[in-house]
Design an enzyme around this catalytic site. Structure first.
Site, PDB file in Angstrom:
ATOM      1  N   ASP A 179       0.822  -1.181  -0.040  1.00  0.00           N
ATOM      2  CA  ASP A 179      -0.006   0.065   0.130  1.00  0.00           C
ATOM      3  C   ASP A 179       0.855   1.183  -0.012  1.00  0.00           C
ATOM      4  O   ASP A 179       0.811   2.235   0.703  1.00  0.00           O
ATOM      5  CB  ASP A 179      -0.893   0.016   1.270  1.00  0.00           C
ATOM      6  CG  ASP A 179      -1.567  -1.351   1.337  1.00  0.00           C
ATOM      7  OD1 ASP A 179      -2.172  -1.901   0.467  1.00  0.00           O
ATOM      8  OD2 ASP A 179      -1.863  -1.689   2.586  1.00  0.00           O
TER       9      ASP A 179
ATOM     10  N   GLU B 209     -11.099  -0.691  -3.591  1.00  0.00           N
ATOM     11  CA  GLU B 209     -10.262  -0.019  -2.416  1.00  0.00           C
ATOM     12  C   GLU B 209      -9.050   0.691  -3.148  1.00  0.00           C
ATOM     13  O   GLU B 209      -8.873   0.683  -4.251  1.00  0.00           O
ATOM     14  CB  GLU B 209     -10.151  -1.127  -1.466  1.00  0.00           C
ATOM     15  CG  GLU B 209      -8.976  -2.113  -2.032  1.00  0.00           C
ATOM     16  CD  GLU B 209      -8.703  -3.052  -1.370  1.00  0.00           C
ATOM     17  OE1 GLU B 209      -9.267  -3.412  -0.126  1.00  0.00           O
ATOM     18  OE2 GLU B 209      -7.643  -3.908  -1.094  1.00  0.00           O
TER      19      GLU B 209
ATOM     20  N   HIS C 250      -3.110  -1.266  -5.297  1.00  0.00           N
ATOM     21  CA  HIS C 250      -3.059  -0.131  -4.163  1.00  0.00           C
ATOM     22  C   HIS C 250      -1.892   0.914  -4.496  1.00  0.00           C
ATOM     23  O   HIS C 250      -1.268   1.105  -3.737  1.00  0.00           O
ATOM     24  CB  HIS C 250      -2.894  -0.821  -2.849  1.00  0.00           C
ATOM     25  CG  HIS C 250      -3.122   0.267  -1.703  1.00  0.00           C
ATOM     26  ND1 HIS C 250      -4.440  -0.193  -0.816  1.00  0.00           N
ATOM     27  CD2 HIS C 250      -3.090   1.624  -1.383  1.00  0.00           C
ATOM     28  CE1 HIS C 250      -4.599   0.645  -0.013  1.00  0.00           C
ATOM     29  NE2 HIS C 250      -3.791   1.962  -0.252  1.00  0.00           N
TER      30      HIS C 250
ATOM     31  N   ARG D 106       4.771  -8.069  -0.190  1.00  0.00           N
ATOM     32  CA  ARG D 106       4.231  -7.346  -1.193  1.00  0.00           C
ATOM     33  C   ARG D 106       5.261  -5.994  -1.166  1.00  0.00           C
ATOM     34  O   ARG D 106       5.301  -5.199  -0.188  1.00  0.00           O
ATOM     35  CB  ARG D 106       2.831  -6.758  -0.752  1.00  0.00           C
ATOM     36  CG  ARG D 106       1.815  -7.924  -1.212  1.00  0.00           C
ATOM     37  CD  ARG D 106       0.355  -7.465  -0.975  1.00  0.00           C
ATOM     38  NE  ARG D 106       0.241  -7.181   0.433  1.00  0.00           N
ATOM     39  CZ  ARG D 106      -0.727  -6.597   1.031  1.00  0.00           C
ATOM     40  NH1 ARG D 106      -1.962  -6.248   0.476  1.00  0.00           N
ATOM     41  NH2 ARG D 106      -1.029  -6.398   2.459  1.00  0.00           N
TER      42      ARG D 106
END
Length: 338
Positions: free
Chosen positions: A16, A201, A265, A298
């Protein structure tokens, strides 16, 4: 214009990712793998963020609504002050309290503020929860200013709408208070948005060439995770859903040829020359042991986003990594090595 950043990932094990360029320097934050704090780092170049010291500016509470699962912080600069929007929960439980609703966390959106010039050494003050108009799973707030008006865009669940989260927009009275009702801009509806979870999102807004591009991510967080986009004219009524056109297809997806999976994201920043940079996270493997939420690998990546002759983004595909990355069994030590 260069075609890519000098090295990728720009930061290992930070999902993110949010990058803000201010006064010629890059400020980076992202989800910390333990989900227990908010961290910042700063560098003169995107390539140097991995080696930059990381500073904890806020830690979870011992109990209460901000005691668990601190997710997706975003750093913004508004009227000469620093703000970080983030999501946190009172527990790690999920609920099942509406039609078609299940496996939903209990997050809400919160804000911290720093009035000092240096956000890494300055004092951060809690401004509390953002009241979005109703109480339900809410996360991934981002903010932008257009014609002197600040807007908030975020993801939230409505029990009357099938799925886990939709995208909403509202004007802001100040950086922690909405100035009017939320307007839904998008909900999970296309096949690519409903793989594993029904999700819209991780919104981010790019203003370029007389248009606004509202990117977001859909589906579960594995290989199926991908980015979509809504587009509006810059002079349109941004609170009117009819002003936004939603692409029925994703614009940025996994690329096995590049060894990049589940890109999404994202946020946007720019090069020193003013070229747009797309920042996103992705994994370098598909086999995940246990819950993907707790897989730390990630990584934050970045690449220059080109535009065609008509001024539209050419989203392209994730670039291969040029920096060694951990495997599913590797864990970084505090020095950033594995």
């Amino acid at each position: 214009m260069t075609d890519q950043i000098g090295v990728n990932p720009i930061v290992l094990q930070r999902a993110d990712p949010c990058v803000l360029r201010h006064d010629g320097r890059y400020y980076f934050t992202g989800s910390y793998p333990l989900y227990d704090r908010i961290v910042l780092r700063r560098a003169d170049r995107l390539e140097d963020l991995q080696a930059a010291p990381e500073v904890t500016i806020w830690e979870r509470h011992e109990d209460g609504p901000q005691s668990h699962l601190v997710w997706a912080p975003e750093i913004h600069r508004v009227d000469g002050r620093w703000y970080v929007y983030y999501a946190a929960a009172p527990d790690e439980a999920v609920t099942a309290d509406g039609p078609g609703v299940d496996d939903t966390f209990n997050h809400r959106i919160f804000v911290i503020e720093c009035a000092d010039d240096d956000p890494l050494t300055g004092t951060w003050v809690e401004r509390g929860q953002v009241d979005t108009g109703w109480e339900s799973f809410a996360l991934d707030a981002t903010s932008f200013v257009r014609d002197g008006v600040q807007y908030l865009v975020w993801a939230q669940q409505d029990a009357a709408v099938k799925g886990h989260s939709n995208l909403y927009i509202a004007r802001m009275r100040n950086p922690w208070t909405l100035d009017g009702p939320a307007v839904m801009l998008s909900r999970p509806e296309h096949d690519w948005e409903i793989q594993g979870f029904w999700v819209n999102e991780g919104p981010s807004v790019l203003q370029r060439n007389g248009r606004l591009y509202l990117t977001y991510s859909g589906s579960a967080t594995g290989i199926e995770y991908a980015m979509g986009v809504l587009t509006a004219d810059a002079d349109a009524d941004l609170l009117d859903p009819a002003s936004w056109t939603k692409s029925p297809e994703p614009v940025f997806v996994s690329d096995p040829a590049a060894g990049q999976y589940g890109p999404g994201h994202n946020s946007f920043t720019e090069t020193p020359d003013g070229d747009v940079v797309l920042v996103y996270h992705s994994r370098t493997y598909t086999e995940i042991t246990g819950d993907p939420l707790y897989d730390p690998n990630r990584h934050a990546c970045a690449q220059v986003l080109p535009f065609d002759a008509d001024g539209n983004p050419v989203w392209g595909t994730p670039l291969p990594t040029t920096r060694p990355t951990p495997t599913s069994t590797d864990v970084l030590d505090p020095s950033g090595e594995f």
